[in-house]
Design a protein around this motif. Structure first.
Motif, PDB file in Angstrom:
ATOM      1  N   ALA A 139       0.828  -1.208   0.000  1.00 14.06           N
ATOM      2  CA  ALA A 139       0.000   0.000   0.000  1.00 14.06           C
ATOM      3  C   ALA A 139       0.861   1.257   0.000  1.00 14.06           C
ATOM      4  O   ALA A 139       0.555   2.239  -0.689  1.00 14.06           O
ATOM      5  CB  ALA A 139      -0.928  -0.011   1.216  1.00 14.06           C
ATOM      6  N   PHE A 140       1.956   1.241   0.755  1.00 14.18           N
ATOM      7  CA  PHE A 140       2.848   2.400   0.790  1.00 14.18           C
ATOM      8  C   PHE A 140       3.535   2.592  -0.565  1.00 14.18           C
ATOM      9  O   PHE A 140       3.693   3.720  -1.044  1.00 14.18           O
ATOM     10  CB  PHE A 140       3.896   2.227   1.891  1.00 14.18           C
ATOM     11  CG  PHE A 140       3.358   2.409   3.281  1.00 14.18           C
ATOM     12  CD1 PHE A 140       3.350   3.658   3.882  1.00 14.18           C
ATOM     13  CD2 PHE A 140       2.852   1.331   3.990  1.00 14.18           C
ATOM     14  CE1 PHE A 140       2.856   3.839   5.167  1.00 14.18           C
ATOM     15  CE2 PHE A 140       2.349   1.490   5.277  1.00 14.18           C
ATOM     16  CZ  PHE A 140       2.347   2.748   5.868  1.00 14.18           C
ATOM     17  N   GLN A 180       2.458   1.710  -3.474  1.00  7.93           N
ATOM     18  CA  GLN A 180       1.495   2.099  -4.503  1.00  7.93           C
ATOM     19  C   GLN A 180       1.126   3.571  -4.427  1.00  7.93           C
ATOM     20  O   GLN A 180       0.875   4.210  -5.450  1.00  7.93           O
ATOM     21  CB  GLN A 180       0.230   1.240  -4.374  1.00  7.93           C
ATOM     22  CG  GLN A 180       0.435  -0.204  -4.786  1.00  7.93           C
ATOM     23  CD  GLN A 180      -0.748  -1.087  -4.418  1.00  7.93           C
ATOM     24  OE1 GLN A 180      -1.494  -0.783  -3.484  1.00  7.93           O
ATOM     25  NE2 GLN A 180      -0.931  -2.174  -5.142  1.00  7.93           N
ATOM     26  N   GLU A 181       1.093   4.124  -3.220  1.00  7.11           N
ATOM     27  CA  GLU A 181       0.577   5.480  -3.040  1.00  7.11           C
ATOM     28  C   GLU A 181       1.657   6.547  -2.887  1.00  7.11           C
ATOM     29  O   GLU A 181       1.355   7.743  -2.961  1.00  7.11           O
ATOM     30  CB  GLU A 181      -0.358   5.525  -1.826  1.00  7.11           C
ATOM     31  CG  GLU A 181      -1.604   4.664  -2.003  1.00  7.11           C
ATOM     32  CD  GLU A 181      -2.680   4.961  -0.975  1.00  7.11           C
ATOM     33  OE1 GLU A 181      -2.693   6.098  -0.445  1.00  7.11           O
ATOM     34  OE2 GLU A 181      -3.493   4.063  -0.702  1.00  7.11           O
ATOM     35  N   LEU A 182       2.909   6.138  -2.666  1.00  2.77           N
ATOM     36  CA  LEU A 182       3.965   7.112  -2.406  1.00  2.77           C
ATOM     37  C   LEU A 182       5.175   6.843  -3.298  1.00  2.77           C
ATOM     38  O   LEU A 182       5.397   5.702  -3.717  1.00  2.77           O
ATOM     39  CB  LEU A 182       4.383   7.048  -0.930  1.00  2.77           C
ATOM     40  CG  LEU A 182       3.302   7.414   0.091  1.00  2.77           C
ATOM     41  CD1 LEU A 182       3.720   6.972   1.486  1.00  2.77           C
ATOM     42  CD2 LEU A 182       3.028   8.910   0.060  1.00  2.77           C
ATOM     43  N   GLN A 209       2.106  14.269   0.678  1.00  7.58           N
ATOM     44  CA  GLN A 209       2.633  12.906   0.747  1.00  7.58           C
ATOM     45  C   GLN A 209       2.888  12.483   2.192  1.00  7.58           C
ATOM     46  O   GLN A 209       2.658  11.329   2.559  1.00  7.58           O
ATOM     47  CB  GLN A 209       3.912  12.808  -0.081  1.00  7.58           C
ATOM     48  CG  GLN A 209       3.662  12.887  -1.577  1.00  7.58           C
ATOM     49  CD  GLN A 209       4.925  13.092  -2.381  1.00  7.58           C
ATOM     50  OE1 GLN A 209       5.961  13.539  -1.858  1.00  7.58           O
ATOM     51  NE2 GLN A 209       4.872  12.769  -3.670  1.00  7.58           N
ATOM     52  N   GLY A 222      -0.360  11.604   3.537  1.00  7.39           N
ATOM     53  CA  GLY A 222      -0.756  10.305   3.009  1.00  7.39           C
ATOM     54  C   GLY A 222      -0.066   9.167   3.728  1.00  7.39           C
ATOM     55  O   GLY A 222      -0.690   8.144   4.048  1.00  7.39           O
ATOM     56  N   ALA A 223       1.226   9.324   4.007  1.00  6.51           N
ATOM     57  CA  ALA A 223       1.968   8.291   4.731  1.00  6.51           C
ATOM     58  C   ALA A 223       1.438   8.138   6.154  1.00  6.51           C
ATOM     59  O   ALA A 223       1.325   7.022   6.673  1.00  6.51           O
ATOM     60  CB  ALA A 223       3.453   8.635   4.756  1.00  6.51           C
ATOM     61  N   ARG A 270      -1.603   8.781   7.153  1.00  7.04           N
ATOM     62  CA  ARG A 270      -2.907   8.123   7.056  1.00  7.04           C
ATOM     63  C   ARG A 270      -2.747   6.617   6.831  1.00  7.04           C
ATOM     64  O   ARG A 270      -3.435   5.801   7.458  1.00  7.04           O
ATOM     65  CB  ARG A 270      -3.709   8.743   5.918  1.00  7.04           C
ATOM     66  CG  ARG A 270      -5.131   8.198   5.782  1.00  7.04           C
ATOM     67  CD  ARG A 270      -5.866   8.824   4.611  1.00  7.04           C
ATOM     68  NE  ARG A 270      -5.264   8.455   3.327  1.00  7.04           N
ATOM     69  CZ  ARG A 270      -4.532   9.258   2.574  1.00  7.04           C
ATOM     70  NH1 ARG A 270      -4.283  10.496   2.982  1.00  7.04           N
ATOM     71  NH2 ARG A 270      -4.038   8.845   1.431  1.00  7.04           N
ATOM     72  N   LEU A 271      -1.820   6.248   5.952  1.00  8.70           N
ATOM     73  CA  LEU A 271      -1.574   4.830   5.697  1.00  8.70           C
ATOM     74  C   LEU A 271      -1.050   4.127   6.945  1.00  8.70           C
ATOM     75  O   LEU A 271      -1.428   2.985   7.232  1.00  8.70           O
ATOM     76  CB  LEU A 271      -0.564   4.678   4.561  1.00  8.70           C
ATOM     77  CG  LEU A 271      -1.091   4.822   3.140  1.00  8.70           C
ATOM     78  CD1 LEU A 271       0.072   4.849   2.159  1.00  8.70           C
ATOM     79  CD2 LEU A 271      -2.042   3.683   2.800  1.00  8.70           C
ATOM     80  N   ARG A 331      -3.938   3.528   9.289  1.00 10.70           N
ATOM     81  CA  ARG A 331      -4.777   2.440   8.782  1.00 10.70           C
ATOM     82  C   ARG A 331      -4.098   1.087   8.997  1.00 10.70           C
ATOM     83  O   ARG A 331      -4.744   0.101   9.369  1.00 10.70           O
ATOM     84  CB  ARG A 331      -5.058   2.660   7.295  1.00 10.70           C
ATOM     85  CG  ARG A 331      -6.088   1.705   6.715  1.00 10.70           C
ATOM     86  CD  ARG A 331      -6.441   2.119   5.296  1.00 10.70           C
ATOM     87  NE  ARG A 331      -5.366   1.803   4.357  1.00 10.70           N
ATOM     88  CZ  ARG A 331      -5.306   2.278   3.115  1.00 10.70           C
ATOM     89  NH1 ARG A 331      -6.231   3.127   2.686  1.00 10.70           N
ATOM     90  NH2 ARG A 331      -4.325   1.925   2.314  1.00 10.70           N
ATOM     91  N   THR A 332      -2.784   1.063   8.789  1.00  8.23           N
ATOM     92  CA  THR A 332      -2.024  -0.170   9.004  1.00  8.23           C
ATOM     93  C   THR A 332      -2.066  -0.591  10.464  1.00  8.23           C
ATOM     94  O   THR A 332      -2.202  -1.780  10.784  1.00  8.23           O
ATOM     95  CB  THR A 332      -0.565   0.032   8.558  1.00  8.23           C
ATOM     96  OG1 THR A 332      -0.538   0.347   7.164  1.00  8.23           O
ATOM     97  CG2 THR A 332       0.267  -1.218   8.809  1.00  8.23           C
TER      98      THR A 332
END
Length: 227
Positions: free
Chosen positions: A18-19, A21-23, A131, A134-135, A137-138, A141-142
């Motif tokens: 997930a990290f 893919q998004e960063l 970013q 976003g990190a 938030r990820l 969630r993790t």
């Protein structure tokens, strides 16, 4: 592709993926602290990510320890910069890898840090504010995903003891208010703290009810025991 890479090390490759893919990253690792999963590498996307995680554990030196203590991320845009000398043993060892930038985010669920997300790039890099958000938030969630997966789903350590279960429910309500969370999230936080400290859910609930343990988030620390 990312899922296959992240599954090479550990059994939770989707979390690392997930990290990636998004960063704009080249690798990621996720480690959990405490309880029966003390210092467990949950996943790493590649050998470099696994090595950076291993170095900090073996040396007892590196940004992950600051993150665990402060509950704040540490971002090193250039591992060759002088500031990395805050962790001299880690800096010297990390120079032997192909990582050029290293970022460590706390896995925070409420006020509880259950581990870290360790991210690296093959070139010096500064993440934008978006970013970084976003990190963060990820990582949150993790943390919740791991809590749900690692914590027992039942209150077996208090099964058959009505008063004990009642105290757990009372503590859940108190944590709910302290963290402005849902009842399910508050119970997961209780279980997470019990897991991380190697104690029973009942003992943790008793500490909350007697106000020896408070999950109210504060700057730099939360969910800490008071003496």
């Amino acid at each position: 592709m990312f899922e296959q890479m992240a599954a090479r090390y550990g059994t939770h490759g989707d979390l690392c993926a997930a990290f990636l893919q998004e960063l704009p990253l080249d690798g990621a690792a996720i480690s959990v602290f405490g309880g029966s999963a003390a210092e467990t590498l949950m996943c790493a996307s590649d050998a470099t990510a696994a090595r950076l995680d291993e170095l900090q554990y073996d040396l007892g030196d590196g940004p992950r320890w600051d993150v665990f203590r402060t509950h704040l991320p540490v971002m090193i845009p250039d591992l060759g910069a002088p500031g990395v000398r805050s962790w001299p043993a880690f800096a010297e060892a990390a120079a032997m890898t192909n990582a050029q930038a290293f970022l460590v985010f706390p896995l925070l669920a409420g006020g509880l840090v259950i581990g870290v997300a360790e991210l690296y790039c093959n070139a010096p890099r500064v993440l934008s504010p978006a970013q970084v958000n976003g990190a963060t938030r990820l990582a949150s969630r993790t943390a919740w995903t791991l809590l749900r997966g690692l914590m027992p789903g039942s209150e077996s350590d208090s099964a058959g003891v009505p008063l004990a279960r009642r105290e757990i429910h009372q503590a859940t309500g108190m944590v709910l208010v302290q963290t402005d969370s849902t009842a399910a999230e508050a119970l997961q936080l209780l279980r997470g703290h019990a897991f991380a400290s190697g104690r029973s859910l009942q003992d943790t609930a008793s500490d909350v009810v007697s106000r020896r343990l408070d999950f109210t988030p504060t700057t730099g620390a939360a969910g800490t025991d008071s003496q």
